[in-house]
Design a protein around this motif. Structure first.
Motif, mmCIF file in Angstrom:
data_model
loop_
_atom_site.group_PDB
_atom_site.id
_atom_site.type_symbol
_atom_site.label_atom_id
_atom_site.label_comp_id
_atom_site.label_asym_id
_atom_site.label_seq_id
_atom_site.Cartn_x
_atom_site.Cartn_y
_atom_site.Cartn_z
ATOM 1 N N PHE A 158 0.834 -1.206 0.000
ATOM 2 C CA PHE A 158 0.000 0.000 0.000
ATOM 3 C C PHE A 158 0.866 1.253 0.000
ATOM 4 N N PHE A 159 1.828 1.301 0.911
ATOM 5 C CA PHE A 159 2.684 2.489 0.985
ATOM 6 C C PHE A 159 3.655 2.562 -0.184
ATOM 7 N N LYS A 160 4.123 1.408 -0.646
ATOM 8 C CA LYS A 160 5.047 1.381 -1.781
ATOM 9 C C LYS A 160 4.406 1.991 -3.026
ATOM 10 N N TYR A 161 3.218 1.508 -3.394
ATOM 11 C CA TYR A 161 2.621 1.973 -4.643
ATOM 12 C C TYR A 161 2.056 3.385 -4.516
ATOM 13 N N THR A 162 1.604 3.756 -3.323
ATOM 14 C CA THR A 162 1.168 5.147 -3.136
ATOM 15 C C THR A 162 2.353 6.090 -3.309
ATOM 16 N N PHE A 163 3.496 5.720 -2.743
ATOM 17 C CA PHE A 163 4.705 6.548 -2.863
ATOM 18 C C PHE A 163 5.187 6.618 -4.318
ATOM 19 N N LEU A 164 5.281 5.453 -4.977
ATOM 20 C CA LEU A 164 5.756 5.427 -6.363
ATOM 21 C C LEU A 164 4.826 6.221 -7.277
ATOM 22 N N ASN A 165 3.520 6.070 -7.082
ATOM 23 C CA ASN A 165 2.564 6.810 -7.915
ATOM 24 C C ASN A 165 2.688 8.313 -7.685
ATOM 25 N N THR A 166 2.834 8.693 -6.415
ATOM 26 C CA THR A 166 2.984 10.113 -6.098
ATOM 27 C C THR A 166 4.222 10.683 -6.781
ATOM 28 N N CYS A 167 5.328 9.936 -6.720
ATOM 29 C CA CYS A 167 6.567 10.397 -7.369
ATOM 30 C C CYS A 167 6.391 10.524 -8.878
ATOM 31 N N SER A 168 5.717 9.551 -9.490
ATOM 32 C CA SER A 168 5.509 9.592 -10.946
ATOM 33 C C SER A 168 4.710 10.834 -11.344
ATOM 34 N N LEU A 169 3.697 11.168 -10.573
ATOM 35 C CA LEU A 169 2.867 12.334 -10.877
ATOM 36 C C LEU A 169 3.635 13.634 -10.641
ATOM 37 N N LEU A 170 4.391 13.682 -9.544
ATOM 38 C CA LEU A 170 5.166 14.891 -9.258
ATOM 39 C C LEU A 170 6.260 15.113 -10.300
ATOM 40 N N ARG A 171 6.811 14.037 -10.836
ATOM 41 C CA ARG A 171 7.830 14.177 -11.884
ATOM 42 C C ARG A 171 7.245 14.913 -13.084
ATOM 43 N N LYS A 172 6.033 14.514 -13.499
ATOM 44 C CA LYS A 172 5.387 15.173 -14.645
ATOM 45 C C LYS A 172 5.089 16.639 -14.336
ATOM 46 N N ASP A 173 4.781 16.939 -13.074
ATOM 47 C CA ASP A 173 4.489 18.322 -12.686
ATOM 48 C C ASP A 173 5.753 19.154 -12.507
ATOM 49 N N GLY A 174 6.928 18.509 -12.630
ATOM 50 C CA GLY A 174 8.183 19.226 -12.421
ATOM 51 C C GLY A 174 8.467 19.528 -10.962
ATOM 52 N N LYS A 175 7.856 18.754 -10.050
ATOM 53 C CA LYS A 175 7.986 19.017 -8.615
ATOM 54 C C LYS A 175 8.680 17.888 -7.858
ATOM 55 N N LEU A 176 9.187 16.874 -8.591
ATOM 56 C CA LEU A 176 9.753 15.710 -7.902
ATOM 57 C C LEU A 176 10.942 16.096 -7.032
ATOM 58 N N TRP A 177 11.752 17.042 -7.471
ATOM 59 C CA TRP A 177 12.947 17.426 -6.718
ATOM 60 C C TRP A 177 12.764 18.760 -6.004
ATOM 61 N N SER A 178 11.526 19.156 -5.815
ATOM 62 C CA SER A 178 11.240 20.413 -5.113
ATOM 63 C C SER A 178 11.226 20.173 -3.606
ATOM 64 N N LEU A 179 12.203 20.727 -2.904
ATOM 65 C CA LEU A 179 12.271 20.563 -1.447
ATOM 66 C C LEU A 179 11.026 21.137 -0.777
ATOM 67 N N ARG A 180 10.556 22.258 -1.267
ATOM 68 C CA ARG A 180 9.374 22.892 -0.681
ATOM 69 C C ARG A 180 8.153 21.982 -0.808
ATOM 70 N N THR A 181 8.018 21.335 -1.979
ATOM 71 C CA THR A 181 6.882 20.427 -2.190
ATOM 72 C C THR A 181 6.938 19.264 -1.208
ATOM 73 N N TRP A 182 8.108 18.668 -1.038
ATOM 74 C CA TRP A 182 8.230 17.511 -0.152
ATOM 75 C C TRP A 182 8.095 17.886 1.319
ATOM 76 N N LEU A 183 8.603 19.052 1.707
ATOM 77 C CA LEU A 183 8.425 19.488 3.096
ATOM 78 C C LEU A 183 6.948 19.710 3.407
ATOM 79 N N GLY A 184 6.235 20.305 2.448
ATOM 80 C CA GLY A 184 4.798 20.483 2.624
ATOM 81 C C GLY A 184 4.073 19.154 2.677
ATOM 82 N N GLY A 185 4.517 18.206 1.828
ATOM 83 C CA GLY A 185 3.907 16.885 1.828
ATOM 84 C C GLY A 185 4.157 16.122 3.114
ATOM 85 N N LEU A 186 5.398 16.186 3.613
ATOM 86 C CA LEU A 186 5.709 15.511 4.874
ATOM 87 C C LEU A 186 4.905 16.107 6.025
#
Length: 277
Positions: free
Chosen positions: A199-227
Motif C-alpha cells: 500500500f505504501f510502496k505503490y502510493t509513494f511510487l505513484n505520487t513520485c511519478s505524478l510529481l515528476r510530470k508536474d516538475g515538482k519531484l525534486w522540489s524541497l518545498r513540495t516535499w516538506l509540505g507533503g511531509l
C-alpha cells in the motif's frame, strides 16, 4: 445463523452517482497544492484494479455464505466496489488526458496484481481484508476531518466523501466472509504486513511519478509540505497510525471503530450536495 456484523442501521447499497472530474483534473485541484493533489491522485490510480480484485476475492466464497443478511451485503459490496472502480477509471482517464503517463503506472501495478491473482483464495481474501482496513481507516479520517479537503474543488470533495461513505458502510463485509470461511487469524495478520508494504510502496511510487510530470519531484518545498501534510499538521498518516495498527490485535473487528454518527452526518451532506446539483 447470522454471521454479519454490519450494524442493522447501516445499509450496504450502491449509489449510482456520476462525477465529472475532467475539468477539475486539468489543474492542481487540491488548493493548488502539488503534493496534496498528487497524493490523492496516487490513491485513485490503485482503485480500479484493486477494487476489482476485492470483488473477485469475495466472490470466491459467497456461495458458502448461508446468512441472508451477509449474502445481501456481499451483493451490495460488489455493487459499491464496481461503481468505485468505474468512477476512478474515469478519474484516471482524465489524468491521462492531462499528460500523465498513466499506462506506465498501470503496467507497474498490474504486475503486482497478476501476482496477487495467482495466490490461493484464502490469501487473496486475507489481502482484501487488510486493504479494506486501510481504506476504511482513511475513509473515517476523511469524514471526521473535513479540513483535510479544504481548498479542494467541490466536485472532488463530493467524490471523495461518497467513496469514504461507502467504504465505511461495507468495511466489515470481506472481514465477516473471511472469519466465517477461512478463520485463520495468524494468516490474516501476516498478510496484513505484506498489504502494508505494498500500500505504501505503490502510493509513494505513484505520487513520485505524478510529481515528476508536474516538475515538482525534486522540489524541497513540495516535499516538506507533503511531509507536514502526512506526518506533521494535519498529519494524515500520523493520526491514522493507531487505527491502522489496531488490525494486528487478535480481537480486532472493523466495527470496533463505531462511526455510525459520523456516517449519518456525511450522508446528509452528500445527499444535500447531490440534490443541489
Amino acid at each position: 445463523m447470522t454471521i454479519s456484523s454490519t450494524p442493522e442501521d447501516v445499509s450496504v447499497s450502491p449509489r449510482h452517482i456520476r462525477f465529472d472530474v475532467s475539468e477539475d483534473l486539468k489543474k492542481l485541484w487540491h488548493g493548488n497544492d502539488a503534493f496534496r493533489t498528487a497524493f490523492f491522485n496516487a490513491l485513485s490510480l490503485q482503485f480500479p484494479e484493486g477494487e476489482q480484485q476485492f470483488i473477485s476475492a469475495v466472490r470466491h466464497y459467497r456461495d458458502r455464505i448461508d446468512d441472508p443478511k451477509l449474502a445481501g451485503e456481499i451483493r451490495g459490496f460488489i455493487g459499491q466496489e464496481a461503481l468505485h472502480s468505474r468512477e476512478h477509471k474515469d478519474y484516471n482517464e482524465a489524468l491521462k488526458a492531462r499528460g500523465y503517463d498513466i499506462e506506465a503506472i498501470d503496467r507497474r501495478f498490474d504486475r503486482h496484481m497478476k501476482w496477487v491473482r495467482k495466490l490461493p483464495p484464502s490469501r487473496q481474501l486475507a489481502g482484501t481484508c487488510g486493504a479494506e482496513h486501510y481504506t476504511a481507516v482513511l475513509a473515517n479520517a476523511i469524514l471526521k476531518n473535513p479540513e483535510w479537503m479544504e481548498g479542494a474543488t467541490p466536485t472532488m470533495q463530493q467524490l471523495w466523501r461518497w467513496h469514504a461513505i461507502e467504504e465505511t458502510e461495507h468495511k466489515s463485509v470481506a472481514f465477516d466472509v473471511y472469519r466465517n470461511c477461512v478463520g485463520d487469524d495468524r494468516l490474516r495478520r501476516i498478510v496484513f504486513l505484506f498489504v502494508t508494504w505494498n500500500f505504501f510502496k505503490y502510493t509513494f511510487l505513484n505520487t513520485c511519478s505524478l510529481l515528476r510530470k508536474d516538475g515538482k519531484l525534486w522540489s524541497l518545498r513540495t516535499w516538506l509540505g507533503g511531509l507536514n501534510f502526512l506526518w506533521g499538521k494535519p498529519g494524515v498518516i500520523r493520526r491514522c497510525l493507531p487505527d491502522f495498527l489496531a488490525y494486528m490485535r487478535r480481537d480486532f473487528h472493523p466495527w470496533q471503530q463505531d462511526n455510525r454518527a459520523l456516517l449519518r452526518e456525511n450522508l446528509e451532506q452528500l445527499e444535500s450536495g447531490y440534490a443541489a446539483n
